[in-house]
Design a protein around this motif. Structure first.
Motif, PDB file in Angstrom:
ATOM      1  N   SER A 248       0.803  -1.232   0.000  1.00  0.00           N
ATOM      2  CA  SER A 248       0.000   0.000   0.000  1.00  0.00           C
ATOM      3  C   SER A 248       0.834   1.280   0.000  1.00  0.00           C
ATOM      4  CB  SER A 248      -0.921   0.011   1.227  1.00  0.00           C
ATOM      5  OG  SER A 248      -0.153  -0.058   2.430  1.00  0.00           O
ATOM      6  N   VAL A 249       1.937   1.290   0.734  1.00  0.00           N
ATOM      7  CA  VAL A 249       2.726   2.517   0.887  1.00  0.00           C
ATOM      8  C   VAL A 249       3.294   3.037  -0.433  1.00  0.00           C
ATOM      9  CG1 VAL A 249       4.842   3.464   1.889  1.00  0.00           C
ATOM     10  CG2 VAL A 249       3.228   2.222   3.325  1.00  0.00           C
ATOM     11  N   PRO A 250       3.909   2.183  -1.269  1.00  0.00           N
ATOM     12  CA  PRO A 250       4.461   2.714  -2.525  1.00  0.00           C
ATOM     13  C   PRO A 250       3.411   3.405  -3.391  1.00  0.00           C
ATOM     14  CG  PRO A 250       5.341   0.536  -2.103  1.00  0.00           C
ATOM     15  CD  PRO A 250       4.269   0.767  -1.090  1.00  0.00           C
ATOM     16  N   PHE A 251       2.224   2.803  -3.499  1.00  0.00           N
ATOM     17  CA  PHE A 251       1.183   3.425  -4.314  1.00  0.00           C
ATOM     18  C   PHE A 251       0.688   4.722  -3.688  1.00  0.00           C
ATOM     19  CE2 PHE A 251      -3.289   4.136  -5.334  1.00  0.00           C
ATOM     20  CZ  PHE A 251      -3.237   4.187  -6.716  1.00  0.00           C
ATOM     21  N   ALA A 252       0.456   4.698  -2.387  1.00  0.00           N
ATOM     22  CA  ALA A 252      -0.080   5.878  -1.711  1.00  0.00           C
ATOM     23  C   ALA A 252       0.864   7.068  -1.799  1.00  0.00           C
ATOM     24  CB  ALA A 252      -0.371   5.550  -0.247  1.00  0.00           C
ATOM     25  N   ASN A 253       2.169   6.821  -1.818  1.00  0.00           N
ATOM     26  CA  ASN A 253       3.131   7.915  -1.819  1.00  0.00           C
ATOM     27  C   ASN A 253       3.564   8.350  -3.207  1.00  0.00           C
ATOM     28  OD1 ASN A 253       4.337   8.573   1.134  1.00  0.00           O
ATOM     29  ND2 ASN A 253       3.663   6.448   1.047  1.00  0.00           N
ATOM     30  N   SER A 254       3.307   7.541  -4.219  1.00  0.00           N
ATOM     31  CA  SER A 254       3.695   7.930  -5.580  1.00  0.00           C
ATOM     32  C   SER A 254       2.507   8.388  -6.419  1.00  0.00           C
ATOM     33  CB  SER A 254       4.400   6.765  -6.289  1.00  0.00           C
ATOM     34  OG  SER A 254       3.550   5.634  -6.366  1.00  0.00           O
ATOM     35  N   ALA A 255       1.297   7.928  -6.065  1.00  0.00           N
ATOM     36  CA  ALA A 255       0.111   8.321  -6.828  1.00  0.00           C
ATOM     37  C   ALA A 255      -0.431   9.643  -6.299  1.00  0.00           C
ATOM     38  CB  ALA A 255      -0.947   7.228  -6.755  1.00  0.00           C
ATOM     39  N   THR A 256       0.426  10.638  -6.274  1.00  0.00           N
ATOM     40  CA  THR A 256       0.060  11.973  -5.803  1.00  0.00           C
ATOM     41  C   THR A 256       0.142  12.939  -6.979  1.00  0.00           C
ATOM     42  OG1 THR A 256       0.999  11.482  -3.630  1.00  0.00           O
ATOM     43  CG2 THR A 256       0.606  13.796  -4.149  1.00  0.00           C
ATOM     44  N   PHE A 257      -0.939  13.648  -7.235  1.00  0.00           N
ATOM     45  CA  PHE A 257      -0.988  14.513  -8.412  1.00  0.00           C
ATOM     46  C   PHE A 257       0.103  15.585  -8.366  1.00  0.00           C
ATOM     47  CE2 PHE A 257      -2.666  18.294 -10.658  1.00  0.00           C
ATOM     48  CZ  PHE A 257      -2.738  17.744 -11.925  1.00  0.00           C
ATOM     49  N   THR A 258       0.417  16.061  -7.176  1.00  0.00           N
ATOM     50  CA  THR A 258       1.430  17.111  -7.061  1.00  0.00           C
ATOM     51  C   THR A 258       2.786  16.651  -7.573  1.00  0.00           C
ATOM     52  OG1 THR A 258       0.261  17.897  -5.099  1.00  0.00           O
ATOM     53  CG2 THR A 258       2.455  18.781  -5.475  1.00  0.00           C
ATOM     54  N   LEU A 259       3.073  15.346  -7.455  1.00  0.00           N
ATOM     55  CA  LEU A 259       4.372  14.838  -7.882  1.00  0.00           C
ATOM     56  C   LEU A 259       4.557  14.891  -9.397  1.00  0.00           C
ATOM     57  CD1 LEU A 259       4.938  11.739  -5.557  1.00  0.00           C
ATOM     58  CD2 LEU A 259       6.174  13.896  -5.528  1.00  0.00           C
ATOM     59  N   THR A 260       3.489  15.087 -10.150  1.00  0.00           N
ATOM     60  CA  THR A 260       3.650  15.176 -11.604  1.00  0.00           C
ATOM     61  C   THR A 260       4.461  16.416 -12.004  1.00  0.00           C
ATOM     62  OG1 THR A 260       1.519  16.331 -11.791  1.00  0.00           O
ATOM     63  CG2 THR A 260       1.507  13.938 -12.074  1.00  0.00           C
ATOM     64  N   ILE A 261       4.614  17.338 -11.081  1.00  0.00           N
ATOM     65  CA  ILE A 261       5.421  18.523 -11.376  1.00  0.00           C
ATOM     66  C   ILE A 261       6.885  18.140 -11.583  1.00  0.00           C
ATOM     67  CG2 ILE A 261       5.994  19.089  -8.984  1.00  0.00           C
ATOM     68  CD1 ILE A 261       5.574  22.002  -9.611  1.00  0.00           C
ATOM     69  N   ILE A 262       7.341  17.055 -10.946  1.00  0.00           N
ATOM     70  CA  ILE A 262       8.748  16.669 -11.026  1.00  0.00           C
ATOM     71  C   ILE A 262       9.150  16.245 -12.437  1.00  0.00           C
ATOM     72  CG2 ILE A 262      10.452  14.987 -10.211  1.00  0.00           C
ATOM     73  CD1 ILE A 262       9.188  15.179  -7.461  1.00  0.00           C
TER      74      ILE A 262
END
Length: 493
Positions: free
Chosen positions: A51-65
């Motif tokens: 659960s943790v990998p998905f919860a921490n990477s599936a964040t819309f804000t991270l698409t800025i990177i």
């Protein structure tokens, strides 16, 4: 097994894996997974890993990177760094340490569109080190200037480190990017002051004509290509001499862009012939990204995407003479580099999320916060001690892993003491900058060494005096938080 035994074993495993060169993302993930298994059993660990990998990477804000990374990759292939370096050289070439000053200015300008310290250092190492060596700069100073100025890429927005910190700490991305502007410029001014006052004394004096030749080398290739293209379009290809391009502002043989001392309008001609488009392109990207974000036209994520689109248009304009095939080739290379870098970043994010989950489950973060809060010291002194601890970490750990490991520990402590999270982010990133050029790891020193062929120990020798400037700058940022917080105070969350 007691909890502190599990924590100690996990930390030792992490350092061992890092020492044997296991990728950072895998190191953090494996260490955290082992800690969770020993702490709560296999079932809890497998559920967390699911659960943790998905919860921490599936964040819309991270698409800025990936958008910022793509914008930087496109900017590299649009020759923006070369053009900015040529313009900076023209205006500061007669100042003490002019080439070194131009290198710092070009690094600061290119950082405003690349967002990458490694990319900035690698690009400028190719452009400026040979020119400084030819002008009499010792190898240590020439490479040290490039390495230390390359660190500006993680501070001057758009910075991947600042974005990642904002996501991890729950701070505003727009405010974090704004906070990096003044500290980045302050660092650049400090480097320039050192070069002009102390560094230029190390430069071996050369004949003025030779020095002028060395300064013009960075501009020669770009101008020659442009003049050749214009001459071909005008049907005057036969007027070009074997050693260079005749005419066009009195340029001499060898393609060196020197003004003709007897031509009355040579100075103006040369000024007009400078590749100003590099400065214009930086201004466009800076205005599109930060202007669009702070004016409310775009969100921070949308501004990154629009900035990448603008960089693609600039790439097409700069490489139009290569035809559609050339543009597509550059674009494809930029996409591949972006995918590679983004994958690395997200691997580290996922690994750090697993390790952070272990630290929380083991109560490490809470215990450290309570212990620090009970110390009979002022909050300012406690924060100073904790931040100074980042320096030895930077001597042995990779920069992004330091950010990801320390933020979950330091942020709650700063919050408890009432410090600004934005200010804390600037301090952490500034100390990470120092770690990027501090032995024995100092990744930027090895990047510059690998590109220039100068031994790493010489690069470290050139960096050391400039690190004193970073110490002064960091002290100012710590004692006067308003430097970091002034611009963010003008920006809405």
């Amino acid at each position: 097994m007691q909890i502190w035994h599990v924590v100690l074993l996990t930390i030792v495993l992490m350092f061992v894996l890092l020492a044997i060169r296991v990728p950072v993302g895998f190191t953090l993930g494996i260490s955290g997974a082992l800690g969770l298994t020993l702490l709560h059993g296999t079932g809890y660990a497998t559920n967390t890993l699911g659960s943790v990998p998905f919860a921490n990477s599936a964040t819309f804000t991270l698409t800025i990177i990936p958008m910022f990374i793509l914008m930087g990759m496109l900017a590299v292939r649009a020759n923006i760094a070369e053009n900015v370096f040529a313009v900076a050289n023209h205006f500061v070439r007669r100042a003490p340490g002019g080439l070194g000053v131009a290198t710092v200015m070009a690094c600061a300008g290119f950082s405003a569109v690349s967002g990458s310290s490694i990319g900035t250092a690698a690009t400028m190492a190719k452009l400026s080190v040979a020119q400084m060596r030819a002008a009499g700069y010792p190898a240590s100073l020439a490479t040290g200037v490039v390495a230390i100025a390359g660190t500006l890429g993680v501070m001057i927005p758009p910075s991947t480190f600042l974005v990642l910190y904002a996501v991890m700490a729950g701070e505003s991305v727009a405010q974090m990017l704004a906070a990096g502007i003044l500290p980045g410029l302050l660092s650049a001014v400090g480097y320039i002051a050192y070069i002009m006052i102390a560094g230029q004394r190390q430069v071996r004096r050369t004949d003025p004509a030779e020095l002028e030749d060395a300064i013009g080398d960075a501009q020669a290739e770009l101008r020659t290509k442009r003049i050749v293209g214009r001459s071909a379009e005008a049907g005057a290809a036969g007027d070009r001499t074997p050693g260079g391009t005749a005419g066009a502002g009195g340029r001499g043989s060898g393609g060196t862009a020197l003004a003709d001392p007897v031509a009355p309008h040579a100075g103006r001609t040369r000024l007009r012939s400078l590749p100003w488009r590099g400065v214009v392109h930086i201004a466009i990207l800076f205005i599109v990204v930060l202007g669009g974000m702070y004016s409310g036209f775009f969100t921070s994520t949308e501004s990154a995407a629009v900035g990448a689109l603008a960089a693609l248009i600039i790439l097409a304009i700069e490489n139009r003479r290569g035809g559609l095939r050339g543009i597509v080739r550059h674009f494809r290379e930029a996409l591949l580099d972006t995918a590679q870098t983004t994958s690395m970043v997200f691997f580290v994010v996922i690994g750090s999320a697993i390790l952070s989950t272990f630290f929380v489950a083991a109560g490490v973060t809470r215990a450290i916060t309570e212990w620090v809060g009970s110390l009979p010291l002022s909050p300012m002194l406690v924060m100073a001690i904790l931040l100074v601890c980042l320096v030895p970490l930077g001597m042995f750990l990779e920069s992004m892993s330091i950010l990801i490991i320390t933020v979950p520990i330091l942020y709650p402590i700063a919050e408890q003491f009432g410090f600004s999270g934005v200010w804390l982010g600037i301090m952490i990133v500034k100390l990470i900058e120092i770690g990027m050029v501090t032995p024995p790891v100092g990744i930027l020193t090895f990047v510059v060494s690998g590109i220039t062929g100068v031994k790493p120990e010489k690069v470290f020798r050139g960096v050391m005096p400039l690190l004193a400037i970073d110490v002064v700058t960091t002290t100012l940022l710590f004692l006067f938080p308003a430097i970091s917080l002034f611009l963010p105070s003008l920006v809405q969350r």
